[in-house]
Motif scaffolding. Structure first.
Motif, PDB file in Angstrom:
ATOM      1  N   VAL A  68       0.851  -1.196   0.000  1.00 52.10           N
ATOM      2  CA  VAL A  68       0.000   0.000   0.000  1.00 52.10           C
ATOM      3  C   VAL A  68       0.882   1.240   0.000  1.00 52.10           C
ATOM      4  O   VAL A  68       1.906   1.282   0.690  1.00 52.10           O
ATOM      5  N   LEU A  69       0.473   2.239  -0.772  1.00 52.83           N
ATOM      6  CA  LEU A  69       1.129   3.551  -0.737  1.00 52.83           C
ATOM      7  C   LEU A  69       0.158   4.541  -0.101  1.00 52.83           C
ATOM      8  O   LEU A  69      -0.975   4.697  -0.578  1.00 52.83           O
ATOM      9  N   LEU A  99       5.144   8.444  -8.459  1.00 53.09           N
ATOM     10  CA  LEU A  99       4.823   7.396  -7.471  1.00 53.09           C
ATOM     11  C   LEU A  99       3.855   6.368  -8.061  1.00 53.09           C
ATOM     12  O   LEU A  99       3.991   5.158  -7.837  1.00 53.09           O
ATOM     13  N   LEU A 100       2.856   6.855  -8.804  1.00 54.87           N
ATOM     14  CA  LEU A 100       1.878   5.924  -9.395  1.00 54.87           C
ATOM     15  C   LEU A 100       2.560   4.984 -10.388  1.00 54.87           C
ATOM     16  O   LEU A 100       2.213   3.796 -10.475  1.00 54.87           O
ATOM     17  N   PHE A 106       5.747  -2.040  -9.595  1.00 56.88           N
ATOM     18  CA  PHE A 106       6.107  -2.959  -8.512  1.00 56.88           C
ATOM     19  C   PHE A 106       4.876  -3.580  -7.845  1.00 56.88           C
ATOM     20  O   PHE A 106       4.955  -4.085  -6.731  1.00 56.88           O
ATOM     21  N   GLY A 107       3.747  -3.558  -8.539  1.00 50.53           N
ATOM     22  CA  GLY A 107       2.580  -4.329  -8.099  1.00 50.53           C
ATOM     23  C   GLY A 107       1.951  -3.878  -6.791  1.00 50.53           C
ATOM     24  O   GLY A 107       1.425  -4.702  -6.044  1.00 50.53           O
ATOM     25  N   VAL A 108       2.004  -2.570  -6.504  1.00 55.44           N
ATOM     26  CA  VAL A 108       1.324  -2.057  -5.292  1.00 55.44           C
ATOM     27  C   VAL A 108      -0.182  -2.255  -5.477  1.00 55.44           C
ATOM     28  O   VAL A 108      -0.719  -2.077  -6.574  1.00 55.44           O
ATOM     29  N   GLU A 109      -0.866  -2.641  -4.378  1.00 54.36           N
ATOM     30  CA  GLU A 109      -2.301  -2.954  -4.504  1.00 54.36           C
ATOM     31  C   GLU A 109      -3.205  -1.732  -4.380  1.00 54.36           C
ATOM     32  O   GLU A 109      -4.256  -1.656  -4.996  1.00 54.36           O
ATOM     33  N   LYS A 110      -2.761  -0.784  -3.539  1.00 54.92           N
ATOM     34  CA  LYS A 110      -3.703   0.306  -3.224  1.00 54.92           C
ATOM     35  C   LYS A 110      -2.958   1.594  -2.890  1.00 54.92           C
ATOM     36  O   LYS A 110      -1.876   1.564  -2.292  1.00 54.92           O
ATOM     37  N   VAL A 111      -3.590   2.720  -3.237  1.00 55.13           N
ATOM     38  CA  VAL A 111      -3.062   4.038  -2.872  1.00 55.13           C
ATOM     39  C   VAL A 111      -4.104   4.766  -2.025  1.00 55.13           C
ATOM     40  O   VAL A 111      -5.294   4.787  -2.373  1.00 55.13           O
TER      41      VAL A 111
END
Ligand code: NAD
Length: 309
Positions: A68-69, A99-100, A106-111
């Motif tokens: 998560v970011l 950042l997005l 890198f496969g981040v799930e949620k912001v």
């Protein structure tokens, strides 16, 4: 979960870091310390001193592997956005896209992203809800709102989930009191130093003051719910600057009188926001009363004034 908090050395971000650590998450902070301080960052979080616009972001994401970011880094000063709109857009828009892009790679799930009440302009009706029309009157409002669009686009194109929060006037310990910082932090220092505070206009203008730990709790809620929606984070309560002044006088037993000066250009008259939507979605509501929040904030500033003297 593994969570990166940008702006985690700043006011709101550092309280979110504290709340995340308390919940047992692994936390890293990205902050260039342009406004925040490393002293705000709990030792339990890994601190990367980096600019959100830089190439370093990819290396950090590759190393930390966030799920998560929580993106709170920003240029937050309205006058800067008017005087130097290119800088404002560079940090708030291009920095966010940088950042997005890292999230996508890198496969981040949620912001989790905070927009601002600055996007509403002079309210058409009160309380402001999530459907309220937008009317931006500064570059800051435009730059904060633009990222809301990018989040929707990244969700549609790549399935990156988001929660957008629209905070009212957040206050509490660690808020910057210099320059045009929040009225609560400015009053805290002035009242403690027994210096006459200035009120711009007649003081009957109203705002919605939400305590920073309540804001951090909303961010915790967004880890497991509130996907792909916009939520106000606020108190649904209107407080005038004069009322705030009287509360400070009572809490600090100072007997100060305000000095009234001309109204500031661009200041809106009355504003407060409804939290019905987030309450219905996950039960969030503000827990810290204004009086209690002010007490905690004044205590904090008492400590920091003693350390600085
Ligand atoms: N304070 C409020 O009432 C309020 C209301 C609505 C929305 N917000 C939003 O909440 C977020 C946090 O606000 P805050 O009041 O804690 O501000 P803050 O200035 O205390 O925190 C922002 C942090 O971002 C860092 N930063 C700035 N530019 C950076 C860059 N280019 N790269 C890396 N780090 C950078 C700063 O050093 C600072 O630590 C912002 O996105 C702001 O727009 C705040």
């Amino acid at each position: 979960m593994r969570i990166i908090v940008t702006g985690g050395a700043g006011f709101i971000g550092s309280h979110i870091v504290d709340a995340l650590l308390k919940e047992g998450h692994s936390v890293a902070v990205i902050d260039n310390l342009s406004h925040g301080s490393r002293l705000n960052v709990d030792a339990g979080a890994k601190l990367y001193i980096a600019d959100i616009r830089s190439k370093d972001i990819e290396d950090i994401f590759e190393e930390f592997k966030p799920e998560v970011l929580c993106h709170h880094a920003a240029q937050i000063k309205v006058p800067v956005s008017v005087g130097n709109p290119i800088l404002d857009a560079d940090i708030n828009i291009l920095g966010s896209i940088n950042l997005l892009e890292a999230c996508r790679k890198f496969g981040v799930e949620k912001v989790i992203y905070p927009a601002s009440a600055a996007i509403f302009g002079e309210p058409k009706y009160l309380p402001i809800d999530e459907e309220h029309p937008l009317d931006m009157i500064s570059g800051y409002g435009v730059s904060k709102h633009t990222v809301e669009h990018y989040l929707k686009v990244y969700n549609e194109l790549y399935g990156l989930k988001y929660t957008i929060f629209r905070y009212a006037n957040v206050y509490g310990p660690r808020q910057d009191s210099s320059g045009e910082g929040g009225v609560v932090s400015i009053f805290s220092e002035k009242f403690l130093m027994r210096e006459q505070p200035v009120i711009f206009g007649d003081g009957n203008q109203t705002r919605d003051f939400v305590y920073v730990e309540d804001v951090a709790k909303a961010n915790i809620q967004a880890l497991g719910s509130l996907d792909n929606e916009i939520y106000n984070v606020c108190t649904n309560t209107e407080v005038s600057v004069n009322e705030l002044f009287h509360l400070f006088n009572n809490l600090t037993a100072s007997g100060l009188k305000p000095e009234y000066q001309g109204i500031r250009e661009g200041d809106i008259r009355n504003s407060y926001m409804s939290f019905d939507k987030i309450n219905m979605a996950c039960g969030w509501s503000p827990e810290v009363s204004l009086e209690e929040g002010l007490k905690r904030t004044i205590e904090y500033f008492k400590g920091s004034l003693m350390t600085n003297n």
